[in-house]
Enzyme design. Sequence first.
Site, PDB file in Angstrom:
ATOM      1  N   GLY A  12      12.355   7.117-106.125  1.00  0.00           N
ATOM      2  CA  GLY A  12      10.894   7.222-106.168  1.00  0.00           C
ATOM      3  C   GLY A  12      10.404   8.573-105.630  1.00  0.00           C
ATOM      4  O   GLY A  12      11.197   9.412-105.205  1.00  0.00           O
ATOM      5  N   GLY A  96       8.614   1.924 -94.689  1.00  0.00           N
ATOM      6  CA  GLY A  96       7.415   2.709 -95.007  1.00  0.00           C
ATOM      7  C   GLY A  96       6.586   2.107 -96.122  1.00  0.00           C
ATOM      8  O   GLY A  96       5.445   2.529 -96.338  1.00  0.00           O
ATOM      9  N   THR A  98       4.052   0.101 -98.253  1.00  0.00           N
ATOM     10  CA  THR A  98       2.745  -0.463 -97.895  1.00  0.00           C
ATOM     11  C   THR A  98       2.366  -1.566 -98.894  1.00  0.00           C
ATOM     12  O   THR A  98       3.060  -1.774 -99.887  1.00  0.00           O
ATOM     13  CB  THR A  98       1.642   0.617 -97.880  1.00  0.00           C
ATOM     14  OG1 THR A  98       1.531   1.171 -99.198  1.00  0.00           O
ATOM     15  CG2 THR A  98       1.959   1.712 -96.883  1.00  0.00           C
ATOM     16  N   ALA A 120       5.556   1.540 -90.267  1.00  0.00           N
ATOM     17  CA  ALA A 120       4.365   2.386 -90.153  1.00  0.00           C
ATOM     18  C   ALA A 120       3.789   2.623 -91.533  1.00  0.00           C
ATOM     19  O   ALA A 120       4.527   2.913 -92.477  1.00  0.00           O
ATOM     20  CB  ALA A 120       4.730   3.717 -89.507  1.00  0.00           C
ATOM     21  N   ASN A 122       1.965   5.015 -92.210  1.00  0.00           N
ATOM     22  CA  ASN A 122       1.923   6.468 -92.396  1.00  0.00           C
ATOM     23  C   ASN A 122       2.850   7.088 -91.364  1.00  0.00           C
ATOM     24  O   ASN A 122       2.698   6.830 -90.180  1.00  0.00           O
ATOM     25  CB  ASN A 122       0.488   6.975 -92.217  1.00  0.00           C
ATOM     26  CG  ASN A 122       0.337   8.405 -92.689  1.00  0.00           C
ATOM     27  OD1 ASN A 122       1.064   9.284 -92.242  1.00  0.00           O
ATOM     28  ND2 ASN A 122      -0.603   8.636 -93.578  1.00  0.00           N
ATOM     29  N   MET A 123       3.802   7.885 -91.818  1.00  0.00           N
ATOM     30  CA  MET A 123       4.827   8.395 -90.896  1.00  0.00           C
ATOM     31  C   MET A 123       4.554   9.833 -90.473  1.00  0.00           C
ATOM     32  O   MET A 123       5.412  10.466 -89.863  1.00  0.00           O
ATOM     33  CB  MET A 123       6.194   8.306 -91.559  1.00  0.00           C
ATOM     34  CG  MET A 123       6.522   6.905 -92.014  1.00  0.00           C
ATOM     35  SD  MET A 123       7.964   6.213 -91.258  1.00  0.00           S
ATOM     36  CE  MET A 123       7.887   4.518 -91.803  1.00  0.00           C
ATOM     37  N   HIS A 153      -6.081   9.124-102.913  1.00  0.00           N
ATOM     38  CA  HIS A 153      -4.656   9.235-103.244  1.00  0.00           C
ATOM     39  C   HIS A 153      -4.494   9.468-104.744  1.00  0.00           C
ATOM     40  O   HIS A 153      -5.428   9.259-105.516  1.00  0.00           O
ATOM     41  CB  HIS A 153      -3.895   7.964-102.849  1.00  0.00           C
ATOM     42  CG  HIS A 153      -3.623   7.861-101.383  1.00  0.00           C
ATOM     43  ND1 HIS A 153      -4.512   7.286-100.501  1.00  0.00           N
ATOM     44  CD2 HIS A 153      -2.564   8.277-100.625  1.00  0.00           C
ATOM     45  CE1 HIS A 153      -4.013   7.350 -99.277  1.00  0.00           C
ATOM     46  NE2 HIS A 153      -2.845   7.946 -99.316  1.00  0.00           N
ATOM     47  N   HIS A 154      -3.268   9.814-105.114  1.00  0.00           N
ATOM     48  CA  HIS A 154      -2.888  10.075-106.508  1.00  0.00           C
ATOM     49  C   HIS A 154      -3.095   8.847-107.414  1.00  0.00           C
ATOM     50  O   HIS A 154      -3.147   7.717-106.931  1.00  0.00           O
ATOM     51  CB  HIS A 154      -1.421  10.510-106.569  1.00  0.00           C
ATOM     52  CG  HIS A 154      -0.503   9.595-105.814  1.00  0.00           C
ATOM     53  ND1 HIS A 154       0.131   8.531-106.399  1.00  0.00           N
ATOM     54  CD2 HIS A 154      -0.138   9.553-104.500  1.00  0.00           C
ATOM     55  CE1 HIS A 154       0.854   7.895-105.509  1.00  0.00           C
ATOM     56  NE2 HIS A 154       0.704   8.488-104.326  1.00  0.00           N
ATOM     57  N   LYS A 157      -0.816   5.476-107.211  1.00  0.00           N
ATOM     58  CA  LYS A 157      -0.725   4.575-106.051  1.00  0.00           C
ATOM     59  C   LYS A 157      -1.179   3.179-106.443  1.00  0.00           C
ATOM     60  O   LYS A 157      -2.241   2.997-107.032  1.00  0.00           O
ATOM     61  CB  LYS A 157      -1.568   5.111-104.877  1.00  0.00           C
ATOM     62  CG  LYS A 157      -1.411   4.260-103.624  1.00  0.00           C
ATOM     63  CD  LYS A 157      -1.959   4.963-102.389  1.00  0.00           C
ATOM     64  CE  LYS A 157      -1.886   4.091-101.156  1.00  0.00           C
ATOM     65  NZ  LYS A 157      -0.510   3.700-100.791  1.00  0.00           N
ATOM     66  N   GLY A 163      -2.628   1.674 -96.880  1.00  0.00           N
ATOM     67  CA  GLY A 163      -2.175   1.080 -95.625  1.00  0.00           C
ATOM     68  C   GLY A 163      -2.705   1.860 -94.432  1.00  0.00           C
ATOM     69  O   GLY A 163      -3.064   1.274 -93.398  1.00  0.00           O
TER      70      GLY A 163
HETATM   71  N1  LIG Z   1       4.492   4.941 -94.653  1.00  0.00           N
HETATM   72  C1  LIG Z   1       4.260   6.126 -95.210  1.00  0.00           C
HETATM   73  O1  LIG Z   1       4.198   7.178 -94.528  1.00  0.00           O
HETATM   74  C2  LIG Z   1       4.124   6.217 -96.708  1.00  0.00           C
HETATM   75  C3  LIG Z   1       3.906   7.458 -97.326  1.00  0.00           C
HETATM   76  C4  LIG Z   1       3.890   7.514 -98.725  1.00  0.00           C
HETATM   77  C5  LIG Z   1       4.088   6.351 -99.471  1.00  0.00           C
HETATM   78  N2  LIG Z   1       4.250   5.157 -98.813  1.00  0.00           N
HETATM   79  C6  LIG Z   1       4.520   3.908 -99.533  1.00  0.00           C
HETATM   80  O2  LIG Z   1       5.894   3.927 -99.932  1.00  0.00           O
HETATM   81  C7  LIG Z   1       6.057   3.168-101.131  1.00  0.00           C
HETATM   82  C8  LIG Z   1       6.739   4.032-102.192  1.00  0.00           C
HETATM   83  O3  LIG Z   1       5.881   5.105-102.541  1.00  0.00           O
HETATM   84  P1  LIG Z   1       6.276   6.126-103.709  1.00  0.00           P
HETATM   85  O4  LIG Z   1       5.083   6.983-103.933  1.00  0.00           O
HETATM   86  O5  LIG Z   1       7.588   6.774-103.414  1.00  0.00           O
HETATM   87  O6  LIG Z   1       6.423   5.105-104.932  1.00  0.00           O
HETATM   88  P2  LIG Z   1       7.326   5.252-106.232  1.00  0.00           P
HETATM   89  O7  LIG Z   1       6.817   4.208-107.179  1.00  0.00           O
HETATM   90  O8  LIG Z   1       7.396   6.659-106.679  1.00  0.00           O
HETATM   91  O9  LIG Z   1       8.801   4.841-105.722  1.00  0.00           O
HETATM   92  C9  LIG Z   1       9.195   3.527-105.440  1.00  0.00           C
HETATM   93  C10 LIG Z   1      10.656   3.385-105.838  1.00  0.00           C
HETATM   94  O10 LIG Z   1      11.104   2.079-105.445  1.00  0.00           O
HETATM   95  C11 LIG Z   1      11.897   1.599-106.496  1.00  0.00           C
HETATM   96  N3  LIG Z   1      12.066   0.142-106.474  1.00  0.00           N
HETATM   97  C12 LIG Z   1      11.324  -0.820-107.087  1.00  0.00           C
HETATM   98  N4  LIG Z   1      11.861  -2.021-106.885  1.00  0.00           N
HETATM   99  C13 LIG Z   1      12.975  -1.828-106.122  1.00  0.00           C
HETATM  100  C14 LIG Z   1      13.970  -2.701-105.603  1.00  0.00           C
HETATM  101  N5  LIG Z   1      13.935  -4.020-105.835  1.00  0.00           N
HETATM  102  N6  LIG Z   1      14.961  -2.168-104.844  1.00  0.00           N
HETATM  103  C15 LIG Z   1      15.026  -0.842-104.617  1.00  0.00           C
HETATM  104  N7  LIG Z   1      14.123   0.051-105.107  1.00  0.00           N
HETATM  105  C16 LIG Z   1      13.110  -0.451-105.857  1.00  0.00           C
HETATM  106  C17 LIG Z   1      11.192   2.074-107.760  1.00  0.00           C
HETATM  107  O11 LIG Z   1      12.063   2.013-108.898  1.00  0.00           O
HETATM  108  C18 LIG Z   1      10.856   3.501-107.363  1.00  0.00           C
HETATM  109  O12 LIG Z   1      11.930   4.393-107.655  1.00  0.00           O
HETATM  110  C19 LIG Z   1       4.644   2.710-101.509  1.00  0.00           C
HETATM  111  O13 LIG Z   1       4.429   1.404-100.978  1.00  0.00           O
HETATM  112  C20 LIG Z   1       3.733   3.714-100.815  1.00  0.00           C
HETATM  113  O14 LIG Z   1       2.446   3.230-100.554  1.00  0.00           O
HETATM  114  C21 LIG Z   1       4.283   5.078 -97.451  1.00  0.00           C
END
Ligand SMILES: NC(=O)c1ccc[n+]([C@@H]2O[C@H](COP(=O)([O-])OP(=O)(O)OC[C@H]3O[C@@H](n4cnc5c(N)ncnc54)[C@H](O)[C@@H]3O)[C@@H](O)[C@H]2O)c1
Length: 265
Positions: A12, A96, A98, A120, A122-123, A153-154, A157, A163
């Site tokens: 991802g 991470g 959300t 978290a 947001n990290m 956000h983009h 999302k 979150g």
């Molecule tokens: N906590 C933080 O700081 C923070 C920052 C950015 C994004 N996020 C969150 O992180 C998550 C991912 O964001 P992203 O922008 O990388 O999304 P994304 O959709 O680009 O990536 C998610 C990845 O997870 C994979 N996935 C789906 N089902 C799966 C499974 N069963 N097992 C393993 N992998 C699987 C998808 O194929 C994809 O490659 C979202 O929930 C986003 O809101 C959190």
Amino acid sequence: MKPKLIINGAAGRMGKRILSLAIAAAELEIVAAVDSKDHPDIGKDVGVLAGTSPVNVKLTAAYPPAADVMIDFSAPAAADACIDYCRQNNVALVLGTTGLSDAQIEKIKTASQKIPIVQATNMSVGMNVLFELAGRLAVMLGEDYDIEIVEAHHRFKKDAPSGSALTLAGNIAAATGLAWPDCLVRGRSGKDALRRKNTIGVHAIRAGDITGQHNVIFSTLGETVTLAHTAHSRDTFAHGALRAAKWLIGQKPGLYSMTNVLGLK
Ligand SMILES: NC(=O)c1ccc[n+]([C@@H]2O[C@H](COP(=O)([O-])OP(=O)(O)OC[C@H]3O[C@@H](n4cnc5c(N)ncnc54)[C@H](O)[C@@H]3O)[C@@H](O)[C@H]2O)c1
């Protein structure tokens, strides 16, 4: 020997940045880079996927038999399996993802009795400082200041509001004694949409490739104070996740936040 790391959601947007930074730092050994079994890149070298040179680790849909820590940035539908795996195999977890359900939050709490978990929304360092400041500022300004959170956000999302916006609102509610989550007003529309006292408005913009913006507006008659945070790239979250993973290895079982990781209190 280096601690063994699993990255879940590795193909991802976040997963690739974590891979790239983990490969460059070379402090942790990547023992598995996991993604959904349907992902078209399963079987490809994850160094190449992340834009570095090959590292001889292939994207897989299977968790390995053992590891020290997992970093998960995947999807709510993937969270149960990843929490179960970590609990059953004594793997520390940096979560991470959300948009988790209340049942999943409970599952995390239960699992944290057996393994250490950092969760978290947001990290990034800056946002975690903002999480702390928002509650304090609300108390200092007092109840005549209306509080509204605007996040952007983009277009990709999935969850809204973010979150981080919910964490900001939750921290403000906890600090000021507002009823949580009843004080939350998600967007506002219609002919009877007058602002009610003792509420926190949360508004989500989705557009283009905005990495993440949060503005917390405190406004009364005569002045406005705004706390603002802009993430310039996903690396700020990825650096935070890797920092959390290194910090978490060897910690006692428990549920930790980035506040703990960063030593903010
Ligand atoms: N906590 C933080 O700081 C923070 C920052 C950015 C994004 N996020 C969150 O992180 C998550 C991912 O964001 P992203 O922008 O990388 O999304 P994304 O959709 O680009 O990536 C998610 C990845 O997870 C994979 N996935 C789906 N089902 C799966 C499974 N069963 N097992 C393993 N992998 C699987 C998808 O194929 C994809 O490659 C979202 O929930 C986003 O809101 C959190």
